[in-house]
Design a protein around this motif. Structure first.
Motif, PDB file in Angstrom:
ATOM      1  N   TRP A 115       0.830  -1.213   0.000  1.00 45.74           N
ATOM      2  CA  TRP A 115       0.000   0.000   0.000  1.00 45.74           C
ATOM      3  C   TRP A 115       0.864   1.262   0.000  1.00 45.74           C
ATOM      4  CZ3 TRP A 115      -4.751   1.443  -1.044  1.00 45.74           C
ATOM      5  CH2 TRP A 115      -5.184   2.702  -0.620  1.00 45.74           C
ATOM      6  N   ASN A 116       1.940   1.243   0.757  1.00 48.76           N
ATOM      7  CA  ASN A 116       2.757   2.450   0.908  1.00 48.76           C
ATOM      8  C   ASN A 116       3.836   2.611  -0.159  1.00 48.76           C
ATOM      9  OD1 ASN A 116       1.492   3.470   3.243  1.00 48.76           O
ATOM     10  ND2 ASN A 116       2.678   2.103   4.559  1.00 48.76           N
ATOM     11  N   HIS A 117       4.288   1.509  -0.773  1.00 49.19           N
ATOM     12  CA  HIS A 117       5.489   1.602  -1.613  1.00 49.19           C
ATOM     13  C   HIS A 117       5.332   1.075  -3.036  1.00 49.19           C
ATOM     14  CE1 HIS A 117       7.676   2.799   1.960  1.00 49.19           C
ATOM     15  NE2 HIS A 117       7.263   1.723   2.599  1.00 49.19           N
ATOM     16  N   HIS A 118       4.252   0.380  -3.362  1.00 53.74           N
ATOM     17  CA  HIS A 118       4.147  -0.152  -4.712  1.00 53.74           C
ATOM     18  C   HIS A 118       4.019   0.998  -5.711  1.00 53.74           C
ATOM     19  CE1 HIS A 118       2.650  -2.281  -8.263  1.00 53.74           C
ATOM     20  NE2 HIS A 118       3.190  -3.354  -7.728  1.00 53.74           N
ATOM     21  N   PRO A 119       4.835   1.001  -6.781  1.00 53.33           N
ATOM     22  CA  PRO A 119       4.848   2.153  -7.701  1.00 53.33           C
ATOM     23  C   PRO A 119       3.528   2.376  -8.445  1.00 53.33           C
ATOM     24  CG  PRO A 119       6.140   0.322  -8.585  1.00 53.33           C
ATOM     25  CD  PRO A 119       5.830  -0.023  -7.160  1.00 53.33           C
ATOM     26  N   GLN A 120       2.716   1.324  -8.590  1.00 56.49           N
ATOM     27  CA  GLN A 120       1.460   1.473  -9.325  1.00 56.49           C
ATOM     28  C   GLN A 120       0.267   1.807  -8.428  1.00 56.49           C
ATOM     29  OE1 GLN A 120       0.779  -2.048 -11.615  1.00 56.49           O
ATOM     30  NE2 GLN A 120       2.574  -1.786 -12.904  1.00 56.49           N
ATOM     31  N   MET A 121       0.460   1.765  -7.102  1.00 54.25           N
ATOM     32  CA  MET A 121      -0.683   1.922  -6.205  1.00 54.25           C
ATOM     33  C   MET A 121      -1.315   3.304  -6.328  1.00 54.25           C
ATOM     34  SD  MET A 121      -2.744   0.529  -4.128  1.00 54.25           S
ATOM     35  CE  MET A 121      -1.934  -1.023  -3.705  1.00 54.25           C
ATOM     36  N   HIS A 122      -0.498   4.360  -6.263  1.00 50.59           N
ATOM     37  CA  HIS A 122      -1.056   5.704  -6.339  1.00 50.59           C
ATOM     38  C   HIS A 122      -1.731   5.929  -7.687  1.00 50.59           C
ATOM     39  CE1 HIS A 122      -1.033  10.091  -7.062  1.00 50.59           C
ATOM     40  NE2 HIS A 122      -1.278  10.163  -5.755  1.00 50.59           N
ATOM     41  N   GLU A 123      -1.097   5.465  -8.748  1.00 51.23           N
ATOM     42  CA  GLU A 123      -1.663   5.629 -10.088  1.00 51.23           C
ATOM     43  C   GLU A 123      -2.993   4.889 -10.223  1.00 51.23           C
ATOM     44  OE1 GLU A 123      -0.577   4.434 -14.729  1.00 51.23           O
ATOM     45  OE2 GLU A 123       0.968   4.333 -13.165  1.00 51.23           O
ATOM     46  N   THR A 124      -3.063   3.677  -9.653  1.00 47.34           N
ATOM     47  CA  THR A 124      -4.287   2.884  -9.732  1.00 47.34           C
ATOM     48  C   THR A 124      -5.411   3.537  -8.937  1.00 47.34           C
ATOM     49  OG1 THR A 124      -2.991   0.848  -9.969  1.00 47.34           O
ATOM     50  CG2 THR A 124      -5.291   0.615  -9.291  1.00 47.34           C
ATOM     51  N   VAL A 125      -5.085   4.010  -7.739  1.00 45.82           N
ATOM     52  CA  VAL A 125      -6.093   4.680  -6.916  1.00 45.82           C
ATOM     53  C   VAL A 125      -6.625   5.921  -7.629  1.00 45.82           C
ATOM     54  CG1 VAL A 125      -6.468   5.961  -4.772  1.00 45.82           C
ATOM     55  CG2 VAL A 125      -5.213   3.800  -4.726  1.00 45.82           C
ATOM     56  N   GLN A 126      -5.715   6.720  -8.196  1.00 46.73           N
ATOM     57  CA  GLN A 126      -6.137   7.935  -8.893  1.00 46.73           C
ATOM     58  C   GLN A 126      -6.972   7.595 -10.120  1.00 46.73           C
ATOM     59  OE1 GLN A 126      -5.522  11.195  -7.771  1.00 46.73           O
ATOM     60  NE2 GLN A 126      -7.138  11.532  -9.279  1.00 46.73           N
ATOM     61  N   SER A 127      -6.610   6.529 -10.828  1.00 44.97           N
ATOM     62  CA  SER A 127      -7.377   6.103 -11.998  1.00 44.97           C
ATOM     63  C   SER A 127      -8.791   5.683 -11.602  1.00 44.97           C
ATOM     64  CB  SER A 127      -6.660   4.950 -12.694  1.00 44.97           C
ATOM     65  OG  SER A 127      -7.426   4.463 -13.794  1.00 44.97           O
TER      66      SER A 127
END
Length: 220
Positions: free
Chosen positions: A186-198
């Motif tokens: 949740w804190n460090h995966h590079p795609q997590m923020h992008e996926t949440v924003q998408s």
């Protein structure tokens, strides 16, 4: 023989996981894990990075990998935090704590200077409690109307899919390892923020598709 009152590596790992989660106070961690607040403070003050259990300790903690269904169930429990709470508790209280301590700050960061937004949550009883509705009204947080059964409206499944895929890459043998892995992804995966924003950006399209389908199934 260890020092009297010293925590086992398994118990220490559980304390570290909850400390790193930053969701609970020292007293709450102490009560949930039945350890002293002194031990919690000591670990919180100086967390040993990268501590590994010895093979003997790992055997005592459990060596049988958690099944995919077991991981899914524990992921759900982690999200709701019900496995860390007593049998009888106010389900709305942890929700309000999250709204108060995290949502407000996040909204100020994402929507500065009065930028418009709509807050979305499903119809779970802990979300529709009177105390939660009152809090959101007091904070002037606009809510998206939510149907009783609307799975196509919830983008959280996309987040779960990414989370489950990444967690499944590791051999996890106990709940502590699972908890630590979830927090790390949740804190460090590079795609997590992008996926949440998408997922957030997809909400207008999801709503339009659901209206066009008159409440029926959509591509989402």
């Amino acid at each position: 023989m260890g020092k009297k009152g010293a925590l086992s590596p398994c118990k220490k790992a559980e304390v570290k996981a909850l400390v790193n989660a930053k969701l609970f106070s020292n007293r709450e961690i102490s009560r949930k894990l039945k350890v002293s607040e002194v031990s919690v403070r000591r670990i919180k003050k100086k967390i040993e990075p990268g501590e590994e259990l010895s093979p003997k300790r790992k055997k005592k903690c459990g060596t049988k990998p958690i099944s995919p269904q077991g991981q899914k169930d524990l992921l759900r429990k982690f999200a709701l935090k019900t496995d860390l709470l007593p049998q009888k508790y106010d389900a709305a209280r942890p929700v309000q704590d999250v709204l108060q301590n995290r949502l407000i700050l996040q909204l100020e960061e994402w929507f500065p200077n009065g930028k418009p937004y709509i807050f979305m949550q499903d119809g779970a009883p802990c979300h529709t409690a009177r105390s939660i509705k009152a809090f959101l009204a007091e904070q002037h947080i606009p809510l998206l109307d939510w149907l009783g059964n609307s799975p196509d409206m919830s983008p959280i499944e996309n987040i779960w899919e990414l989370m489950k895929r990444e967690v499944a890459k590791d051999v996890i043998t106990n709940k502590t390892q699972l908890l630590e892995r979830i927090i790390h992804v949740w804190n460090h995966h590079p795609q997590m923020h992008e996926t949440v924003q998408s997922c957030i950006d997809s909400m207008p399209r999801r709503i339009e598709a659901l209206i066009a389908a008159k409440g029926g199934p959509t591509k989402y």
